[in-house]
Write an enzyme that holds these catalytic residues in place. Structure first.
Site, PDB file in Angstrom:
ATOM      1  N   ASP A 437       0.881  -1.184   0.000  1.00  0.00           N
ATOM      2  CA  ASP A 437       0.000   0.000   0.000  1.00  0.00           C
ATOM      3  C   ASP A 437       0.912   1.227   0.000  1.00  0.00           C
ATOM      4  O   ASP A 437       1.767   1.385   0.839  1.00  0.00           O
ATOM      5  CB  ASP A 437      -0.895   0.000   1.245  1.00  0.00           C
ATOM      6  N   ASN A 445      -2.277  13.193  -4.926  1.00  0.00           N
ATOM      7  CA  ASN A 445      -3.596  13.389  -5.552  1.00  0.00           C
ATOM      8  C   ASN A 445      -4.139  14.775  -5.247  1.00  0.00           C
ATOM      9  O   ASN A 445      -4.586  15.483  -6.167  1.00  0.00           O
ATOM     10  CB  ASN A 445      -4.566  12.357  -4.995  1.00  0.00           C
ATOM     11  N   HIS A 450      -5.736  14.515  -9.847  1.00  0.00           N
ATOM     12  CA  HIS A 450      -5.969  13.072 -10.058  1.00  0.00           C
ATOM     13  C   HIS A 450      -5.214  12.505 -11.239  1.00  0.00           C
ATOM     14  O   HIS A 450      -4.763  11.362 -11.195  1.00  0.00           O
ATOM     15  CB  HIS A 450      -7.487  12.806 -10.244  1.00  0.00           C
ATOM     16  N   ASP A 480      -4.525   2.646  -4.190  1.00  0.00           N
ATOM     17  CA  ASP A 480      -3.053   2.557  -4.220  1.00  0.00           C
ATOM     18  C   ASP A 480      -2.573   1.266  -3.593  1.00  0.00           C
ATOM     19  O   ASP A 480      -1.489   1.187  -3.065  1.00  0.00           O
ATOM     20  CB  ASP A 480      -2.441   3.775  -3.534  1.00  0.00           C
TER      21      ASP A 480
END
Ligand SMILES: Nc1nc2c(ncn2[C@@H]2O[C@H](COP(=O)(O)OP(=O)(O)OP(=O)(O)O)[C@@H](O)[C@H]2O)c(=O)[nH]1
Length: 575
Positions: A437, A445, A450, A480
């Site tokens: 992760d 972001n 984005h 993610d």
């Protein structure tokens, strides 16, 4: 009617039609023969019988007239008129008898009725005053009707047939004009019988023609044995008695039907003649025998000809129907092939007659274009199936791919992991699941947008894929979160080492469209030893927990998941 006709074959219908035509023709022929031939034969027979009746009538008239003439002549002869010697008169009478032997007896009786002179001297001296010929003869020349011999029967020569006479008598006057005697001529009926014999030729007799001479009171004087001297009453007799002449068809006593020609002799009002009916009859069956024979022969020939025609028609019908039957069978084969989805068999070229030829040609073209159409359709189907299969494969592939990074997605991972576990179970080498992760992604972001985030994800995934072996699996789970599956690990420690190597690789800066960024990652490592139970969810959960442990412990770290409880129990190891 239409439905009924449909049940029959064409050849049967044609043969039936010919049978009916032949039967009608034969019936028509017979009707025509019956109408014309039988009517003609009937008319001819009636005419023939009528003419025979006339001939017989004329012959009878002739003889009676001759007898009357002879009587008159005798009465005028001096040797008779002035005879004082019976012998002289007898000579004269006998000389007349010799001219016509059917004068059975010629005699002369004086006023008192005593026979004074006669042929062969028969009855001379006898009293004939009560005899009809004598009584009527005094008044003039008279003919007296047919009657049996009374006095002469015993004196005349014996014969099989009894003597029957017809008399002609005349008064004989003296020179002074006074009634001197009565002259009588007895005509033997034999002449009438002979006359009838002469008229009836053998052919007529063979065909049953019979002549009857009938007295005014209906007594048959001449005719068939059973009718002679019997009384009859027929339509022809009544007509003849009325003076008519002609021919008709009538039933006779005995029940048979005859054609009868009729006429009458003599003249009414002339006592020197005799009025007899002359009937000439012929059995109708025999009279029309010729026509009936013709009818029978026509029927036989027509039947034979009809049978030959029917046979010929049946053969012809069969021959004509054969091409249609062949065509029908060929169409049936096509129908069966269509139903069973097989290739259409070709329609043969049929050359029976023009229509069959044309029909088969048209059917051939139809079936050929149908076959072409079917082939085209089949090709289209095959093409479509391939296209669908390709599209399905593409869709399936898409279903297993992450759209953003092009890496296998969660679904692909879930499908692949059971096989990974199975392979590891079969081998002696463990596998490992690295749950990764990204750290700090949200900030990228939020700061750079984005699109930049997406680009970071793409590069992140590509970096992971490039860092591991081709046989290893790199998948994006969501957001993610990524998973790397390592197989064929030489030792359990290789997993943690690879995780650290990956972490180092991840930390390298990423060049995005507008900026460069650096991110970290928390990696949870869960091993799957060959002896482990193949529990996918449990394996994933272990890696997930390890990853969260790394996050909890400050991120950017690798954490090894705890050995499963059952594994620890078996192997005695604790992580
Ligand atoms: N650009 C982009 N953003 C995504 C996508 N999927 C998820 N995100 C975002 O990724 C972020 C993930 O959140 P987090 O995991 O908390 O972010 P983080 O900053 O890494 O936090 P930690 O994991 O706690 O370190 C969220 O802001 C999501 O909106 C994606 O496909 N593209």
């Amino acid at each position: 009617m239409q439905g009924l006709l449909c049940k029959f074959r064409l050849s049967t219908l044609m043969t039936l039609a010919v049978c009916i035509t032949v039967a009608l023709t034969v019936a028509l022929q017979l009707a025509v023969v019956n109408h014309f031939a039988v009517r003609q034969a009937n008319a001819e027979a009636e005419l023939r019988l009528q003419q025979l009746s006339w001939q017989m009538r004329d012959a009878l008239n002739r003889v009676v007239d001759q007898a009357v003439g002879d009587a008159r002549l005798l009465a005028a002869l001096p040797s008779v008129r002035q005879a004082r010697n019976p012998a002289v008169a007898r000579v004269t009478l006998e000389s007349l008898q010799q001219t016509f032997p059917d004068y059975a007896w010629i005699g002369m009786a004086d006023n008192s009725g005593k026979v004074v002179a006669s042929t062969m001297g028969l009855l001379e001296g006898n009293d004939v005053s009560m005899r009809p010929w004598f009584q009527v003869g005094r008044d003039g020349v008279r003919a007296t009707d047919y009657h049996p011999a009374l006095l002469l029967e015993k004196l005349m020569p014996q014969r099989p047939d009894p003597w029957r006479f017809v008399d002609v008598s005349t008064p004989v006057f003296s020179q002074e004009g006074e009634l001197f005697a009565v002259l009588g001529l007895h005509l033997s009926w034999e002449w009438a019988r002979r006359q009838a014999q002469m008229l009836l030729t053998p052919a007529l007799r063979e065909y049953g023609a019979e002549i009857l001479v009938v007295r005014a009171d209906g007594t048959v004087m001449l005719g068939p044995q059973e009718l002679v001297e019997q009384k009859i009453d027929t339509a022809s007799l009544r007509r003849a008695n009325m003076g008519d002449t002609g021919a008709l068809r009538e039933a006779w006593p005995g029940g048979r039907t005859y054609l009868t020609g009729f006429s009458q002799t003599g003249h009414a009002g002339n006592p020197a003649t005799l009025q007899w009916s002359v009937l000439v009859r012929q059995d109708e069956e025999k009279a029309l025998q010729g026509a009936s024979e013709l009818k029978r022969r026509m029927l036989a020939w027509s039947t034979l000809l009809g049978l030959l025609l029917v046979l010929a028609a049946a053969l012809l019908a069969r021959r004509l129907a054969q091409p249609m039957a062949q065509l029908g069978q060929a169409i049936e084969r096509v129908t069966e092939a269509t139903a069973s989805g097989k290739d259409l068999p070709p329609i043969p070229q049929i050359s029976g007659f023009h229509e069959a030829n044309m029909l088969s040609g048209t059917m051939r073209d139809l079936v050929s274009s149908e076959a072409q159409y079917r082939r085209a359709l089949q090709q289209m189907n095959e093409h479509l199936e391939t296209a669908v299969a390709e599209r399905t494969a593409e869709l399936n592939a898409l279903l297993l791919r992450d759209v953003l990074t092009g890496l296998p997605n969660r679904r692909a991972l879930m499908e692949a992991l059971p096989e990974t576990m199975a392979r590891a179970s079969r081998s002696t080498m463990p596998a490992a699941l690295l749950f990764i992760d990204m750290d700090g992604f949200k900030a990228v972001n939020d700061t750079h947008g984005h699109e930049e985030g997406d680009e970071l994800l793409r590069q992140f995934g590509a970096r992971l894929a490039a860092a591991v072996r081709k046989t290893d699996l790199v998948a994006r789970l969501a957001g993610d979160e990524f998973v790397v599956v390592l197989e064929m690990l030489a030792s359990p420690g290789d997993a943690e080492d690879t995780a650290r190597k990956l972490l180092a690789c991840i930390r390298e800066p990423y060049t995005l469209r507008t900026t460069d960024v650096t991110v970290g990652a928390s990696i949870g490592v869960a091993l799957f030893a060959p002896a482990d139970k193949p529990d996918l969810d449990a394996w994933l959960a272990r890696a997930d927990h390890a990853m969260y442990a790394a996050k909890r412990d400050g991120k950017n770290a690798v954490r090894l998941a705890a050995v499963p409880v059952w594994h620890a129990a078996v192997t005695g190891t604790v992580s």
